[in-house]
Write a protein that holds these residues in place. Structure first.
Motif, mmCIF file in Angstrom:
data_model
loop_
_atom_site.group_PDB
_atom_site.id
_atom_site.type_symbol
_atom_site.label_atom_id
_atom_site.label_comp_id
_atom_site.label_asym_id
_atom_site.label_seq_id
_atom_site.Cartn_x
_atom_site.Cartn_y
_atom_site.Cartn_z
ATOM 1 N N ALA A 63 -10.356 6.190 -0.862
ATOM 2 C CA ALA A 63 -9.373 6.506 -1.895
ATOM 3 C C ALA A 63 -9.819 7.768 -2.621
ATOM 4 O O ALA A 63 -10.979 8.195 -2.535
ATOM 5 C CB ALA A 63 -9.219 5.346 -2.872
ATOM 6 N N GLU A 96 -7.057 2.766 0.741
ATOM 7 C CA GLU A 96 -6.696 2.490 2.128
ATOM 8 C C GLU A 96 -7.817 1.684 2.760
ATOM 9 O O GLU A 96 -8.968 2.112 2.783
ATOM 10 C CB GLU A 96 -6.488 3.797 2.900
ATOM 11 C CG GLU A 96 -6.117 3.568 4.360
ATOM 12 C CD GLU A 96 -6.171 4.843 5.168
ATOM 13 O OE1 GLU A 96 -5.198 5.606 5.126
ATOM 14 O OE2 GLU A 96 -7.219 5.074 5.816
ATOM 15 N N ASN A 156 -3.369 6.228 -6.838
ATOM 16 C CA ASN A 156 -4.308 6.494 -5.747
ATOM 17 C C ASN A 156 -4.762 5.161 -5.158
ATOM 18 O O ASN A 156 -5.808 4.628 -5.510
ATOM 19 C CB ASN A 156 -5.495 7.306 -6.268
ATOM 20 C CG ASN A 156 -5.076 8.693 -6.730
ATOM 21 O OD1 ASN A 156 -4.361 9.399 -6.023
ATOM 22 N ND2 ASN A 156 -5.491 9.064 -7.938
ATOM 23 N N GLU A 157 -3.933 4.614 -4.292
ATOM 24 C CA GLU A 157 -4.196 3.307 -3.698
ATOM 25 C C GLU A 157 -5.335 3.421 -2.683
ATOM 26 O O GLU A 157 -5.545 4.458 -2.049
ATOM 27 C CB GLU A 157 -2.938 2.799 -3.004
ATOM 28 C CG GLU A 157 -3.044 1.393 -2.441
ATOM 29 C CD GLU A 157 -3.283 0.347 -3.518
ATOM 30 O OE1 GLU A 157 -4.342 -0.287 -3.453
ATOM 31 O OE2 GLU A 157 -2.446 0.218 -4.431
ATOM 32 N N ARG A 213 1.197 3.856 -3.063
ATOM 33 C CA ARG A 213 0.546 5.134 -2.791
ATOM 34 C C ARG A 213 1.324 6.306 -3.361
ATOM 35 O O ARG A 213 0.761 7.367 -3.646
ATOM 36 C CB ARG A 213 0.392 5.301 -1.272
ATOM 37 C CG ARG A 213 -0.538 6.439 -0.868
ATOM 38 C CD ARG A 213 -0.750 6.406 0.630
ATOM 39 N NE ARG A 213 -1.727 7.414 1.035
ATOM 40 C CZ ARG A 213 -1.437 8.702 1.220
ATOM 41 N NH1 ARG A 213 -0.186 9.107 1.064
ATOM 42 N NH2 ARG A 213 -2.389 9.554 1.572
ATOM 43 N N GLU A 214 2.641 6.107 -3.560
ATOM 44 C CA GLU A 214 3.459 7.177 -4.113
ATOM 45 C C GLU A 214 3.190 7.385 -5.606
ATOM 46 O O GLU A 214 3.508 8.433 -6.152
ATOM 47 C CB GLU A 214 4.948 6.867 -3.890
ATOM 48 C CG GLU A 214 5.338 6.817 -2.411
ATOM 49 C CD GLU A 214 6.795 6.482 -2.227
ATOM 50 O OE1 GLU A 214 7.516 6.411 -3.274
ATOM 51 O OE2 GLU A 214 7.226 6.314 -1.078
ATOM 52 N N TYR A 230 0.830 -1.211 0.000
ATOM 53 C CA TYR A 230 0.000 0.000 0.000
ATOM 54 C C TYR A 230 0.858 1.251 0.000
ATOM 55 O O TYR A 230 0.645 2.181 -0.787
ATOM 56 C CB TYR A 230 -0.928 0.005 1.219
ATOM 57 C CG TYR A 230 -1.640 1.326 1.425
ATOM 58 C CD1 TYR A 230 -2.721 1.691 0.625
ATOM 59 C CD2 TYR A 230 -1.188 2.216 2.406
ATOM 60 C CE1 TYR A 230 -3.345 2.908 0.808
ATOM 61 C CE2 TYR A 230 -1.814 3.440 2.589
ATOM 62 C CZ TYR A 230 -2.905 3.783 1.786
ATOM 63 O OH TYR A 230 -3.523 4.992 1.957
ATOM 64 N N TYR A 281 -11.564 12.564 -0.278
ATOM 65 C CA TYR A 281 -11.592 11.115 -0.425
ATOM 66 C C TYR A 281 -13.038 10.606 -0.374
ATOM 67 O O TYR A 281 -13.865 11.112 0.393
ATOM 68 C CB TYR A 281 -10.759 10.429 0.669
ATOM 69 C CG TYR A 281 -9.284 10.738 0.577
ATOM 70 C CD1 TYR A 281 -8.448 9.959 -0.214
ATOM 71 C CD2 TYR A 281 -8.739 11.800 1.300
ATOM 72 C CE1 TYR A 281 -7.090 10.237 -0.285
ATOM 73 C CE2 TYR A 281 -7.386 12.091 1.224
ATOM 74 C CZ TYR A 281 -6.566 11.309 0.426
ATOM 75 O OH TYR A 281 -5.226 11.590 0.332
#
Length: 455
Positions: free
Chosen positions: A142, A78, A75-76, A71-72, A67, A122
């Motif tokens: 997300a 969470e 748009n993972e 995420r970098e 994750y 989000y």
């Protein structure tokens, strides 16, 4: 503002409203589709991670590492997993913690089975998930960067389309209005050429079945009436001038002759008598012209009331006898109804009396015994007056022109007149929505028949 510009603006406004509604609907339904699709993916991602964790196929650290690394770049999603009692079992990144789960939130998820909500930018979902006959609470959040980017591009495209569309609509609306009103401009140009000196010109009619064709025909019909009125006016003035010239010239000549030399009292009296007769003729002609002018008024300009025909006949007879003691007018009332409404008409007593006097005098002056027989009756909804004589009658050729102002027929040498009376009578009867009929035979006599609706 010209109608052309008004039509262009109204056309543009109407179509612009429709265009904006369509473009707005496209954006709205596109946003709804993105919203539903993203929540569907969000829910699927949450269940997938929950299965991996609860089935022990992937340990928590590995899932958290995946994750944080992803995420970098993307748009993972969470994901957090709780027991039904609210105990945290797994979290992708507790230090980030997009969704701040509280006891009340978890309880609300349990009650609704599924809950969609937003955390700032989000989008999040909370749901109850069963695994191995045990319920768990899953939250997932997300940011739909791809979807919002598509929506932003669509919004820009729609705004550009709206501005371009509005500009095109304004131009097309102006062209449409200009072309639609081009025939009107042609009508205006043709109408400006028409003056009192060329009333014979007419507006061209391209298509008699459309509105502009009907407008042109209506305008042409009005011009026909105006031309006829102008011609009648010119003819009327010409006839009046001619008729007045004769007695005025005779009056002037008689007075000039009387002044040429000294005369005795009898000669002066005779000259004054001639002048007085000419003056009476002028007065009589002027009165007839005034009555003709009154009979030319519109019905709404004339004072009307309920008047009895039999009383009008008595008054008219008295006037005729008073002005002409040698005339005989016999009134015959054979069918006087019990209900006076059958011989009562709605009209102007002065004008009706004038018409009756003229017809009585015509009977008397064109018959050797100088008499007129007058009968009054009724039939259906009509009050009827019949005036007849046994005089010289009227020729068929004269009957055709009898209602033309100042027309004098073959009998003009039999009795004096100015050709006004019959025109006056016809106009008076028409004002009262009635009919005037004439039956005549030379050497036998003439009968005038007046029919006017009773009340």
């Amino acid at each position: 503002m010209k109608i052309r510009n008004i039509l262009a603006l109204r056309f543009t406004s109407a179509t612009a409203i429709v265009l904006l509604i369509i473009l707005g609907s496209i954006y709205f339904f596109s946003e709804q589709s993105r919203y539903k699709e993203f929540y569907r993916d969000l829910k699927r991602e949450a269940i997938t991670k929950a299965n991996l964790f609860l089935d022990n196929r992937v340990d928590a650290k590995t899932m958290q590492s995946i994750y944080l690394n992803n995420r970098e770049f993307i748009n993972e999603v969470e994901v957090a997993i709780y027991s039904k009692e609210g105990k945290l079992l797994y979290h992708d990144a507790i230090e980030i913690d997009i969704v701040k789960e509280t006891t009340s939130m978890i309880q609300q998820i349990i009650e609704n089975k599924e809950l969609k909500f937003n955390e700032n930018k989000y989008e999040a979902v909370g749901l109850v998930y069963s695994f191995n006959n045990k319920d768990y609470i899953i939250t997932a959040a997300a940011y739909d960067g791809y979807g919002h980017s598509k929506q932003a591009s669509l919004q820009l495209i729609l705004l550009i389309s709206a501005f371009i569309g509005l500009g095109l609509l304004l131009i097309l609306g102006y062209i449409f209005a200009k072309n639609a009103l081009a025939p009107v401009s042609k009508i205006v140009e043709e109408a400006e050429r028409i003056t009192a000196s060329n009333l014979d010109l007419r507006i061209p009619v391209n298509n008699p079945k459309d509105e502009l064709g009907e407008l042109s025909m209506t305008f042409n019909n009005m011009l026909d009436r105006l031309e006829q009125a102008f011609e009648s006016q010119r003819q009327f003035i010409s006839n009046v001038s001619h008729e007045l010239r004769t007695p005025m010239a005779a009056l002037t000549a008689e007075l000039e002759i009387a002044l040429l030399k000294e005369r005795n009292t009898d000669e002066y009296k005779k000259a004054i008598e001639y002048a007085l007769n000419d003056t009476k003729e002028i007065t009589k002609l002027s009165s007839g012209l005034l009555d003709l002018a009154k009979a030319s008024y519109q019905p709404e300009q004339i004072k009307m009331s309920n008047v009895r025909f039999d009383e009008l006949l008595l008054d008219a007879r008295n006037l005729v006898i008073k002005a002409n003691p040698d005339y005989k007018v016999e009134l015959i009332f054979e069918q006087i109804p019990e209900d006076e409404r059958f011989i009562t008409v709605y009209g102007n007593s002065y004008l009706l009396k004038t018409a009756l006097v003229n017809l009585m005098e015509n009977n008397c002056k064109f018959s050797k015994n100088k008499s007129s027989m007058v009968q009054i009756t009724y039939w259906n909804n009509m009050s009827i007056v019949r005036l007849s004589d046994t005089g010289i009658g009227i020729s068929p050729s004269d009957l055709e022109h009898l209602f033309i102002p100042f027309y004098r027929g073959k009998n003009k040498n039999y009795a004096k007149g100015y050709g006004i009376g019959m025109t006056l009578c016809q106009q008076i009867v028409q004002i009262h929505k009635g009919q005037l009929q004439i039956n005549s035979e030379e050497g036998v006599g003439t009968t005038y028949l007046i029919e006017i609706p009773h009340i």
